[in-house]
Write a protein that holds these residues in place. Sequence first.
Motif, PDB file in Angstrom:
ATOM      1  N   ALA A 179       5.994  15.045   5.860  1.00 35.61           N
ATOM      2  CA  ALA A 179       5.136  15.699   6.843  1.00 35.61           C
ATOM      3  C   ALA A 179       4.226  14.710   7.549  1.00 35.61           C
ATOM      4  O   ALA A 179       3.830  14.932   8.698  1.00 35.61           O
ATOM      5  CB  ALA A 179       4.293  16.780   6.166  1.00 35.61           C
ATOM      6  N   GLU A 180       3.848  13.633   6.876  1.00 38.68           N
ATOM      7  CA  GLU A 180       3.015  12.598   7.489  1.00 38.68           C
ATOM      8  C   GLU A 180       3.216  11.301   6.733  1.00 38.68           C
ATOM      9  O   GLU A 180       3.740  11.288   5.610  1.00 38.68           O
ATOM     10  CB  GLU A 180       1.530  12.984   7.520  1.00 38.68           C
ATOM     11  CG  GLU A 180       0.830  12.936   6.174  1.00 38.68           C
ATOM     12  CD  GLU A 180      -0.684  13.196   6.293  1.00 38.68           C
ATOM     13  OE1 GLU A 180      -1.443  12.438   5.663  1.00 38.68           O
ATOM     14  OE2 GLU A 180      -1.098  14.138   6.974  1.00 38.68           O
ATOM     15  N   ILE A 181       2.811  10.214   7.352  1.00 39.98           N
ATOM     16  CA  ILE A 181       2.883   8.888   6.742  1.00 39.98           C
ATOM     17  C   ILE A 181       1.462   8.376   6.587  1.00 39.98           C
ATOM     18  O   ILE A 181       0.704   8.314   7.564  1.00 39.98           O
ATOM     19  CB  ILE A 181       3.705   7.898   7.598  1.00 39.98           C
ATOM     20  CG1 ILE A 181       5.018   8.525   8.067  1.00 39.98           C
ATOM     21  CG2 ILE A 181       3.951   6.623   6.805  1.00 39.98           C
ATOM     22  CD1 ILE A 181       5.989   8.874   6.971  1.00 39.98           C
ATOM     23  N   ASN A 182       1.089   7.984   5.365  1.00 35.53           N
ATOM     24  CA  ASN A 182      -0.279   7.585   5.055  1.00 35.53           C
ATOM     25  C   ASN A 182      -0.308   6.121   4.628  1.00 35.53           C
ATOM     26  O   ASN A 182       0.557   5.671   3.860  1.00 35.53           O
ATOM     27  CB  ASN A 182      -0.821   8.473   3.934  1.00 35.53           C
ATOM     28  CG  ASN A 182      -2.234   8.113   3.521  1.00 35.53           C
ATOM     29  OD1 ASN A 182      -2.446   7.376   2.569  1.00 35.53           O
ATOM     30  ND2 ASN A 182      -3.200   8.636   4.244  1.00 35.53           N
ATOM     31  N   LEU A 183      -1.283   5.387   5.115  1.00 36.81           N
ATOM     32  CA  LEU A 183      -1.448   3.979   4.750  1.00 36.81           C
ATOM     33  C   LEU A 183      -2.540   3.849   3.695  1.00 36.81           C
ATOM     34  O   LEU A 183      -3.666   4.324   3.882  1.00 36.81           O
ATOM     35  CB  LEU A 183      -1.811   3.148   5.978  1.00 36.81           C
ATOM     36  CG  LEU A 183      -2.042   1.646   5.737  1.00 36.81           C
ATOM     37  CD1 LEU A 183      -0.764   0.974   5.241  1.00 36.81           C
ATOM     38  CD2 LEU A 183      -2.538   0.976   7.020  1.00 36.81           C
ATOM     39  N   ASN A 184      -2.229   3.202   2.588  1.00 35.39           N
ATOM     40  CA  ASN A 184      -3.178   3.005   1.495  1.00 35.39           C
ATOM     41  C   ASN A 184      -4.132   1.860   1.833  1.00 35.39           C
ATOM     42  O   ASN A 184      -3.726   0.708   1.927  1.00 35.39           O
ATOM     43  CB  ASN A 184      -2.420   2.704   0.197  1.00 35.39           C
ATOM     44  CG  ASN A 184      -3.336   2.573  -1.010  1.00 35.39           C
ATOM     45  OD1 ASN A 184      -4.377   1.937  -0.957  1.00 35.39           O
ATOM     46  ND2 ASN A 184      -2.935   3.163  -2.117  1.00 35.39           N
ATOM     47  N   VAL A 185      -5.413   2.202   1.972  1.00 35.84           N
ATOM     48  CA  VAL A 185      -6.456   1.191   2.161  1.00 35.84           C
ATOM     49  C   VAL A 185      -7.551   1.473   1.133  1.00 35.84           C
ATOM     50  O   VAL A 185      -8.738   1.321   1.407  1.00 35.84           O
ATOM     51  CB  VAL A 185      -7.010   1.204   3.599  1.00 35.84           C
ATOM     52  CG1 VAL A 185      -7.888  -0.022   3.852  1.00 35.84           C
ATOM     53  CG2 VAL A 185      -5.881   1.223   4.628  1.00 35.84           C
ATOM     54  N   GLY A 186      -7.132   1.893  -0.068  1.00 39.27           N
ATOM     55  CA  GLY A 186      -8.111   2.262  -1.075  1.00 39.27           C
ATOM     56  C   GLY A 186      -7.829   1.784  -2.474  1.00 39.27           C
ATOM     57  O   GLY A 186      -8.726   1.745  -3.309  1.00 39.27           O
ATOM     58  N   CYS A 187      -6.579   1.394  -2.764  1.00 37.08           N
ATOM     59  CA  CYS A 187      -6.244   1.007  -4.135  1.00 37.08           C
ATOM     60  C   CYS A 187      -6.848  -0.357  -4.469  1.00 37.08           C
ATOM     61  O   CYS A 187      -6.671  -1.322  -3.726  1.00 37.08           O
ATOM     62  CB  CYS A 187      -4.737   0.958  -4.312  1.00 37.08           C
ATOM     63  SG  CYS A 187      -4.219   0.548  -5.999  1.00 37.08           S
ATOM     64  N   PRO A 188      -7.570  -0.472  -5.623  1.00 37.55           N
ATOM     65  CA  PRO A 188      -8.263  -1.723  -5.932  1.00 37.55           C
ATOM     66  C   PRO A 188      -7.557  -2.614  -6.951  1.00 37.55           C
ATOM     67  O   PRO A 188      -8.155  -3.583  -7.420  1.00 37.55           O
ATOM     68  CB  PRO A 188      -9.581  -1.214  -6.526  1.00 37.55           C
ATOM     69  CG  PRO A 188      -9.170   0.031  -7.263  1.00 37.55           C
ATOM     70  CD  PRO A 188      -8.033   0.638  -6.475  1.00 37.55           C
TER      71      PRO A 188
END
Length: 341
Positions: free
Chosen positions: A98-107
């Motif tokens: 349904a959408e493509i999400n970019l991870n800018v949160g995993c540490p």
Amino acid sequence: MSNTPAKSGKSSVSKARRFSVAPMIDWTDRHCRFLHRLLTREALLFTEMVTTGAIVHGDAERHLRLNSEEAPVALQLGGSEPAELAKAVRIAESYNYAEINLNVGCPSDRVQSGKFGACLMAEPQLVADCVRAMRDATDRPVTVKCRIGIDDQDAEESLDRFADAIVDAGVDALYVHARKAWLKGLSPKENRTIPPLNYDRVHRLHQRLPELPMMINGGLENLDMAAAELAHMDGVMLGRAAYNTPMLLAEVDRRFFGSTAPKPELPDIIRAMADYADRECASGTRVNNIARHMLGLANGLPGARQFRQILSVEACKPGADSAVMFQALDALSHPPLAEAS
């Protein structure tokens, strides 16, 4: 698996974002998502984070495969090279995301070494370039999931700068984990609990950018907390609370989407999961790979400990099949006296 290309569907996924289950590495695989979809027909589900390299240079089918029943599902990608992200998005076009999400949160250290995840919050223009490349590769919504900042960043100025950059790049929506990520000195597990929550900072960001659909994540331990956030945000995202106590998802459609459908009951969930396990095991899946996501289904009920033990121990034995799920269900009807009291 559904290989039928999805239509853009921006309005339908926008509705689903009102309540979503967070992407969680090693947890939100397709078996987990099948279970969660039995509990909520409306919420947006997420894949685990999948790296661009795994899709472009690895076994894309293994990483992108979906059960047709899972929709709507967001694909979360990890990467920092715009061209590589665009390639991964084009490969994913034949799957029903349904959408493509970019991870800018995993540490995590592994993610940092690959120069993606939370460390990208220090490079908003690079993230903007990534968003533009992904948007050029698909007509599906492209979204970002981030933290409120990293390390010693000023969470006011740096988050505003980051959000402005991706808005200029055309991002369709933003999910914000309301904690900083400390890339030095804290483990990924510690980063989920030690940095203080700052919901007010996320609220201010949404007030400043009211046209950008924005969802809040982090520390939402129950549906009451989640519902309270909808006074400020377009949607809420729960992670470990939803995974560890999945039956709370059975309340989501009525409470967050106004559904009048009957609430799913545990025996029906077990029967559906057993049918699913029979199909999967016939194709070589081990039943424990499915049963491990079901451990929290009976939390709070007499016999829950025995229920978990059966699913975690018996399901791992050679030759185990879906019968262990009914065995676990039966333990709730006949709990040990110590648990029943």
